[in-house]
Design a protein around this motif. Structure first.
Motif, PDB file in Angstrom:
ATOM      1  N   ALA A 105       0.831  -1.204   0.000  1.00  0.00           N
ATOM      2  CA  ALA A 105       0.000   0.000   0.000  1.00  0.00           C
ATOM      3  C   ALA A 105       0.863   1.251   0.000  1.00  0.00           C
ATOM      4  N   GLY A 106       1.925   1.248   0.797  1.00  0.00           N
ATOM      5  CA  GLY A 106       2.816   2.402   0.825  1.00  0.00           C
ATOM      6  C   GLY A 106       3.504   2.641  -0.503  1.00  0.00           C
ATOM      7  N   ALA A 107       3.936   1.546  -1.174  1.00  0.00           N
ATOM      8  CA  ALA A 107       4.601   1.689  -2.467  1.00  0.00           C
ATOM      9  C   ALA A 107       3.643   2.254  -3.518  1.00  0.00           C
ATOM     10  N   VAL A 108       2.401   1.771  -3.520  1.00  0.00           N
ATOM     11  CA  VAL A 108       1.415   2.268  -4.485  1.00  0.00           C
ATOM     12  C   VAL A 108       1.126   3.751  -4.237  1.00  0.00           C
ATOM     13  N   LEU A 109       0.971   4.139  -2.974  1.00  0.00           N
ATOM     14  CA  LEU A 109       0.714   5.551  -2.654  1.00  0.00           C
ATOM     15  C   LEU A 109       1.890   6.435  -3.047  1.00  0.00           C
ATOM     16  N   MET A 110       3.113   5.956  -2.872  1.00  0.00           N
ATOM     17  CA  MET A 110       4.290   6.732  -3.256  1.00  0.00           C
ATOM     18  C   MET A 110       4.367   6.925  -4.765  1.00  0.00           C
ATOM     19  N   VAL A 111       4.045   5.873  -5.523  1.00  0.00           N
ATOM     20  CA  VAL A 111       4.063   5.984  -6.986  1.00  0.00           C
ATOM     21  C   VAL A 111       3.006   6.980  -7.461  1.00  0.00           C
ATOM     22  N   ILE A 112       1.817   6.908  -6.867  1.00  0.00           N
ATOM     23  CA  ILE A 112       0.744   7.828  -7.245  1.00  0.00           C
ATOM     24  C   ILE A 112       1.129   9.266  -6.907  1.00  0.00           C
ATOM     25  N   ALA A 113       1.692   9.482  -5.714  1.00  0.00           N
ATOM     26  CA  ALA A 113       2.117  10.832  -5.331  1.00  0.00           C
ATOM     27  C   ALA A 113       3.212  11.353  -6.250  1.00  0.00           C
ATOM     28  N   SER A 114       4.123  10.464  -6.650  1.00  0.00           N
ATOM     29  CA  SER A 114       5.191  10.862  -7.567  1.00  0.00           C
ATOM     30  C   SER A 114       4.632  11.275  -8.930  1.00  0.00           C
ATOM     31  N   TYR A 115       3.721  10.471  -9.463  1.00  0.00           N
ATOM     32  CA  TYR A 115       3.122  10.786 -10.770  1.00  0.00           C
ATOM     33  C   TYR A 115       2.354  12.101 -10.722  1.00  0.00           C
ATOM     34  N   LYS A 116       1.601  12.296  -9.651  1.00  0.00           N
ATOM     35  CA  LYS A 116       0.828  13.530  -9.502  1.00  0.00           C
ATOM     36  C   LYS A 116       1.742  14.746  -9.409  1.00  0.00           C
ATOM     37  N   ARG A 117       2.833  14.620  -8.648  1.00  0.00           N
ATOM     38  CA  ARG A 117       3.725  15.752  -8.460  1.00  0.00           C
ATOM     39  C   ARG A 117       4.444  16.124  -9.756  1.00  0.00           C
ATOM     40  N   GLN A 118       4.771  15.128 -10.559  1.00  0.00           N
ATOM     41  CA  GLN A 118       5.525  15.393 -11.783  1.00  0.00           C
ATOM     42  C   GLN A 118       4.652  15.894 -12.928  1.00  0.00           C
ATOM     43  N   HIS A 119       3.378  15.470 -12.979  1.00  0.00           N
ATOM     44  CA  HIS A 119       2.570  15.750 -14.163  1.00  0.00           C
ATOM     45  C   HIS A 119       1.361  16.644 -13.905  1.00  0.00           C
ATOM     46  N   TYR A 120       0.949  16.829 -12.658  1.00  0.00           N
ATOM     47  CA  TYR A 120      -0.272  17.581 -12.402  1.00  0.00           C
ATOM     48  C   TYR A 120      -0.080  18.771 -11.459  1.00  0.00           C
ATOM     49  N   ASP A 121       0.792  18.640 -10.495  1.00  0.00           N
ATOM     50  CA  ASP A 121       0.980  19.740  -9.547  1.00  0.00           C
ATOM     51  C   ASP A 121       1.640  20.931 -10.231  1.00  0.00           C
ATOM     52  N   PRO A 122       1.253  22.150  -9.869  1.00  0.00           N
ATOM     53  CA  PRO A 122       1.913  23.335 -10.449  1.00  0.00           C
ATOM     54  C   PRO A 122       3.359  23.404 -10.008  1.00  0.00           C
ATOM     55  N   ARG A 123       4.209  23.916 -10.904  1.00  0.00           N
ATOM     56  CA  ARG A 123       5.614  24.053 -10.585  1.00  0.00           C
ATOM     57  C   ARG A 123       5.810  25.104  -9.492  1.00  0.00           C
ATOM     58  N   PRO A 124       6.697  24.862  -8.555  1.00  0.00           N
ATOM     59  CA  PRO A 124       6.924  25.856  -7.496  1.00  0.00           C
ATOM     60  C   PRO A 124       7.488  27.148  -8.053  1.00  0.00           C
ATOM     61  N   ASP A 125       7.083  28.252  -7.463  1.00  0.00           N
ATOM     62  CA  ASP A 125       7.550  29.565  -7.889  1.00  0.00           C
ATOM     63  C   ASP A 125       8.930  29.822  -7.291  1.00  0.00           C
ATOM     64  N   THR A 126       9.934  29.889  -8.154  1.00  0.00           N
ATOM     65  CA  THR A 126      11.319  30.080  -7.698  1.00  0.00           C
ATOM     66  C   THR A 126      11.783  31.517  -7.892  1.00  0.00           C
ATOM     67  N   THR A 127      10.841  32.428  -8.126  1.00  0.00           N
ATOM     68  CA  THR A 127      11.216  33.823  -8.332  1.00  0.00           C
ATOM     69  C   THR A 127      11.798  34.409  -7.059  1.00  0.00           C
ATOM     70  N   GLU A 128      12.935  35.099  -7.200  1.00  0.00           N
ATOM     71  CA  GLU A 128      13.556  35.767  -6.072  1.00  0.00           C
ATOM     72  C   GLU A 128      13.279  37.262  -6.146  1.00  0.00           C
ATOM     73  N   TYR A 129      13.222  37.899  -4.979  1.00  0.00           N
ATOM     74  CA  TYR A 129      12.892  39.316  -4.905  1.00  0.00           C
ATOM     75  C   TYR A 129      13.989  40.063  -4.143  1.00  0.00           C
ATOM     76  N   ASP A 130      14.160  41.333  -4.508  1.00  0.00           N
ATOM     77  CA  ASP A 130      15.143  42.151  -3.797  1.00  0.00           C
ATOM     78  C   ASP A 130      14.518  42.763  -2.550  1.00  0.00           C
ATOM     79  N   ALA A 131      15.264  43.631  -1.863  1.00  0.00           N
ATOM     80  CA  ALA A 131      14.799  44.201  -0.605  1.00  0.00           C
ATOM     81  C   ALA A 131      13.561  45.071  -0.782  1.00  0.00           C
ATOM     82  N   GLU A 132      13.352  45.605  -1.983  1.00  0.00           N
ATOM     83  CA  GLU A 132      12.194  46.466  -2.237  1.00  0.00           C
ATOM     84  C   GLU A 132      10.993  45.700  -2.770  1.00  0.00           C
ATOM     85  N   GLY A 133      11.124  44.373  -2.893  1.00  0.00           N
ATOM     86  CA  GLY A 133      10.019  43.562  -3.368  1.00  0.00           C
ATOM     87  C   GLY A 133       9.946  43.403  -4.866  1.00  0.00           C
TER      88      GLY A 133
END
Length: 326
Positions: A105-133
């Motif tokens: 059960a744990g292996a199946v849940l891990m595979v499903i979470a992996s597939y969802k994260r790679q193909h469906y979840d939005p990409r994390p926002d890696t934008t950096e900001y300076d001191a003034e925003g």
């Protein structure tokens, strides 16, 4: 086990409403108003203010977010996870080996979470900001030949990299240390001598009334010194010929003992660590003790009494050969 667990749940729920009533029902004047809030849908001005602030925040978030889809009910991924968990419980109830079922059960849940994260979840926002925003332009990357790499051609973060960064290594090392310590400590023979000394005349009849009430207290104290799971491992080596009824008492008392202090259960430490990561350091031993100690002791002895009065587990040991022939 149903009766003691139900009694302990009711006692803990009642103690929680008494001790944390001001936080669960802000602005409430007492027990009567708390009951009205739970069952009649009443709200205090403080609760209405908190709900208004929450809905305002969510509305602002949805207005600023792009491509946000309105969601009603459970997502497909949640439904799949529920189905897998139900299948796990079904196979466990049918008598399949719990270790094999858990790993599958744990292996199946891990595979499903992996597939969802790679193909469906939005990409994390890696934008950096300076001191003034103001957003900082992304750094330019170049390949081995000096050609600029376009952002869409950047290498994707693999599932292994994502998983490795999410591991709580401090907590993992804590568990490893606990089991190594308990395993080594059990080989010294001290646990056997400790139980023989502390139980006195009850050493040979630990789960018989009234000895069982002192026995569960010893298990509770040990569970809050070394955590409940390592203590159960130690007891398995200390009492290899324990009866199923003995283990029912041990499992119930060790589980309830996890509520006594922060160290009593791994779940307490996991919650405290995760809360501290997001800046919430209010889950401390000093704040937990006024609720945990009385609720645990009341639940422990109420459940032990019910379990000693009503149980269906054999009180004989098959390894010792003292069970009657069927």
């Amino acid at each position: 086990m149903f009766l003691p667990v139900t009694a302990a749940s009711i006692i803990n729920a009642g103690m929680m409403f008494i001790y944390y009533g001001s936080e669960l029902f802000p602005g409430s004047s007492g027990l009567a108003e708390n009951i009205g809030i739970m069952f009649a849908g009443n709200r205090t001005p403080e609760m209405l203010a908190q709900e208004h602030a929450y809905h305002t925040k969510m509305a602002a978030f949805k207005a600023s977010a792009q491509d946000v889809q309105e969601s009603s009910g459970w997502t497909l991924w949640s439904q799949v996870q529920v189905v897998i968990v139900l299948l796990f419980l079904a196979f466990f109830a049918l008598g399949f080996d719990v270790s094999v079922v858990s790993i599958c059960a744990g292996a199946v849940l891990m595979v499903i979470a992996s597939y969802k994260r790679q193909h469906y979840d939005p990409r994390p926002d890696t934008t950096e900001y300076d001191a003034e925003g103001n957003p900082i332009p992304p750094k330019k990357l170049y390949d081995m030949n000096g050609n600029e790499i376009e952002p869409e051609e950047e290498e994707l973060v693999t599932e292994s990299e994502t998983t490795i960064t999410e591991v709580d290594y401090g907590l993992l090392m804590l568990f490893i240390g606990q089991f190594l310590l308990i395993g080594s400590f059990d080989d010294t023979g001290v646990p056997q001598a400790f139980f023989s000394k502390t139980m006195g005349g009850c050493a040979d009849q630990m789960t018989s009334v009234p000895c069982v009430y002192w026995f569960v207290m010893i298990v509770t104290i040990l569970s809050n010194v070394a955590s409940n799971v390592p203590v159960c491992q130690m007891l398995a080596a200390t009492f290899p010929f324990a009866t199923p009824y003995d283990w029912m008492q041990v499992s119930f008392s060790a589980t309830i003992a996890g509520n006594l202090t922060m160290l009593g259960s791994a779940a307490n430490m996991i919650v405290a660590f995760q809360a501290a990561k997001v800046g919430d350091r209010t889950f401390t031993s000093e704040r937990h003790a006024p609720f945990g100690i009385p609720s645990t002791l009341i639940s422990l002895y109420a459940g032990t009494f019910l379990l000693s009065m009503v149980h269906f587990s054999p009180e004989c040991s098959i390894k010792l050969g003292n069970c009657p022939e069927e």
